[in-house]
Each structure stands twice: as structure tokens, then as C-alpha cells.
Design a protein around this motif. Structure first.
Motif, mmCIF file in Angstrom:
data_model
loop_
_atom_site.group_PDB
_atom_site.id
_atom_site.type_symbol
_atom_site.label_atom_id
_atom_site.label_comp_id
_atom_site.label_asym_id
_atom_site.label_seq_id
_atom_site.Cartn_x
_atom_site.Cartn_y
_atom_site.Cartn_z
ATOM 1 N N VAL A 239 0.840 -1.202 0.000
ATOM 2 C CA VAL A 239 0.000 0.000 0.000
ATOM 3 C C VAL A 239 0.872 1.248 0.000
ATOM 4 N N GLY A 240 1.862 1.304 0.888
ATOM 5 C CA GLY A 240 2.772 2.451 0.918
ATOM 6 C C GLY A 240 3.613 2.565 -0.333
ATOM 7 N N MET A 241 3.987 1.441 -0.928
ATOM 8 C CA MET A 241 4.765 1.483 -2.157
ATOM 9 C C MET A 241 3.955 2.094 -3.295
ATOM 10 N N ILE A 242 2.688 1.736 -3.374
ATOM 11 C CA ILE A 242 1.825 2.287 -4.430
ATOM 12 C C ILE A 242 1.648 3.797 -4.243
ATOM 13 N N ILE A 243 1.427 4.207 -3.005
ATOM 14 C CA ILE A 243 1.252 5.640 -2.740
ATOM 15 C C ILE A 243 2.508 6.416 -3.128
#
Length: 322
Positions: A239-243
Motif C-alpha cells: 500500500v505504501g509502495m503504491i502511494i
């Protein structure tokens, strides 16, 4: 015609009056018909009552006999199905199929508990929204314990603290798509490169879970964490990587670093607060100081798992934003 009548008796002449003969029939008399074998007997008058069409259409009789199947051969319609050997072979094949299915299900459940996977995908829209908010901003959340009902954890849709596999699975797929978009904007996209990106990420995820399992075994931690739980906790970092990648594509490299830094700190706090209830003792989980070599090893292991998440997040995304 008159010559014929002179040689006949009066009775015969009367008969031929009603059945006259032509000159062609007198000069070319017809040959007598020979009755074929197995044909019906002639009628009392010496002539056939019905015309025999078997000789004129031999193909039709053979075609009709071929369509009869077992009845034409003298077998009843249900003789094949009622054969004891056929029933025995059918029953034996059915038993073999059922035994093979049981063996396959048993061996598959040893490595992939399919029945338990349903629990990790029992989510709804409300749970997904709350979980994503908790992954991005975990600082205000107080209760991190998983709720139980009769010694069984409740489904994720009823408890935001319960681990799930829906968000990690969708996060992995979305990350691969975003990585392809990022490579396309840099004119570096190719199916082979995207496949390498996806396979390498998946391999590192599996290696991370195996390393955690080995560490738990070496430290001899008695915990109720399963392999699927560790897979879920390790997959939340997507999730953080996508953001971070999306922010970098929209607003530049500075936005990538700021958003990724925020998400790295958030996932670190989330992992610490989640795993401390599973790995540390009850007193240490409540925040009290507990001395002991084993408890210190558990604390170091928890910190190591949490610190590995930001490292992987940066490693998998830094080359996608330029």
C-alpha cells in the motif's frame, strides 16, 4: 384374339372376355415370377396381395437394420447397462476417483489450508476502507488486540485488527500495474521487464516469510502466528509502495520521497504494535519492562521484522521514479 378364343372352352372364353389380351402380350409373354426365400406365401388366388419392395430397394432394408442397434442383434435395450461386469467396473472407477480426490485434498491442505483461506478473504468495503486508513495513519489507534469468539478469531470484516489477504493480494497486483505504468512513462516498458519486476517481488516476499519462520523457530517463540498471518503482515507494505510511486509520477521525485517516508514510518509503527501482541510476553506487550534473554530476543526480532518493511519498500520503488 379370336384364335385364342376358338381353342378354349366356353367357360374359359368367358373368363378371357373380362381379361383381354393385347397383341404385344401374346407375342411377348412375361416370365413367371419366382418367389424369393423367406417371402410371404401367395394368397389363395395364386397372386401376391402386397407387392414385395425388398428386391427393388435393397439399400433401404440394410440401412434400417443397421439403425436397430442391439435390438436387431437380438439383445435387449438394457443388456449393456445391466451387465454385472460393467456395473463392477463403474463402481471400481468411482471408488478410485473418490480416493484420489481425498488424497489430493489431504496433501493440498497440508501446505495450503484452503478452508482457512476463506477466513482471510472475508472482508467488505467498510473493512477495506478502515484498514487502509490504519495502514497510512496508525498513530491514533489504541486497541490492537484481535477479537475472539469461542477461541476463534472473528472474521476480518468484523474486526479491523484481524489480518487479511485481500489487501495484500490486491496491493501486489496494483503495484505491478503501477510499475508497468512507471516504466512506460520512461520508455523502458517491456513485457519481460515487467515479468522480472513481478517475479522478483514475489520471490523476495516468500523469502522474507521463510526468514521470519526460521527466526521464530530459532528463538523458540510460542505464538499463534501462522504462515498466512506473516504473509498478510508482509504484504501490507504494498500500500505504501503504491502511494509513493503514484505521488512520484504525479508530482515528481520530491513528492515520492516525502510520501514514501510517511508510509515507511506508518508501516513500521503498524508492524510493531501488531506483532508485539503476538511475539512478546504479556507483560512486555503491555509496556512493562521485563528482563530476560529470551524476551530481549523476541523484542529484537519484532524490531527487525518492522525495520525490514521500509527497506523493501524503498528497494522495490526507487528505480521506478526518475
Amino acid at each position: 384374339m379370336l384364335r385364342v378364343l376358338l381353342h378354349l372352352s366356353p367357360v374359359d372364353s368367358l373368363h378371357y372376355i373380362f381379361l383381354p389380351l393385347t397383341l404385344d402380350e401374346l407375342h411377348n409373354p412375361k416370365e413367371p415370377k419366382m418367389r424369393l426365400r423367406n417371402t410371404p406365401v401367395d394368397g389363395p388366388g395364386g397372386s401376391q396381395l402386397f407387392e414385395d419392395t425388398s428386391a427393388t430397394a435393397p439399400g433401404s432394408h440394410s440401412g434400417f437394420s443397421n439403425q436397430q442397434g442391439p435390438q436387431a442383434a437380438g439383445y435387449p435395450p438394457q443388456s449393456i447397462l445391466s451387465d454385472p461386469m460393467s456395473n463392477l467396473a463403474m463402481a471400481y472407477g468411482t471408488s478410485l476417483a473418490s480416493q484420489g480426490r481425498e488424497i489430493m485434498d489431504k496433501n493440498l491442505n497440508r501446505f495450503i489450508p484452503i478452508s482457512k483461506l476463506k477466513y482471510y478473504f472475508a472482508v467488505d468495503t467498510l473493512y477495506v476502507g478502515k484498514k487502509l486508513g490504519l495502514l497510512v495513519f496508525p498513530y491514533m489507534h489504541e486497541n490492537w488486540e484481535v477479537n475472539y469468539q469461542q477461541d476463534t478469531p472473528v472474521a476480518p470484516r468484523f474486526d479491523v485488527n484481524a489480518p487479511d489477504l485481500y489487501i495484500p493480494a490486491m496491493g501486489f497486483i496494483t503495484y505491478v500495474l503501477v510499475a508497468g505504468l512507471a516504466l512506460g512513462t520512461q520508455n523502458r516498458f517491456s513485457p519481460e521487464l515487467l515479468g522480472v519486476q513481478a517475479s522478483s517481488t514475489l520471490v523476495w516476499l516468500i523469502m522474507e516469510v521463510l526468514a521470519v519462520l526460521l527466526s521464530l523457530y530459532l528463538v523458540t517463540v510460542n505464538t499463534d502466528l501462522t504462515t498466512i498471518d506473516l504473509l498478510a503482515f508482509s504484504g501490507y507494505k504494498y500500500v505504501g509502495m503504491i502511494i509513493g510511486v503514484v505521488a512520484g509520477l504525479l508530482f515528481g521525485r520530491l513528492a515520492y520521497y516525502l510520501s514514501l517516508l510517511w508510509c515507511c514510518v506508518a508501516i513500521f509503527v503498524f508492524t510493531i504494535r501488531t506483532l508485539r501482541l503476538k511475539l512478546l510476553s504479556e507483560s512486555a506487550a503491555e509496556g512493562r519492562l521485563v528482563r530476560g534473554t529470551r524476551n530481549q530476543l523476541r523484542m529484537y526480532l519484532t524490531m527487525t521484522i518492522a525495520a525490514a518493511q521500509p527497506i523493501f519498500m524503498y528497494w522495490f520503488t526507487y528505480h521506478l521514479v526518475r
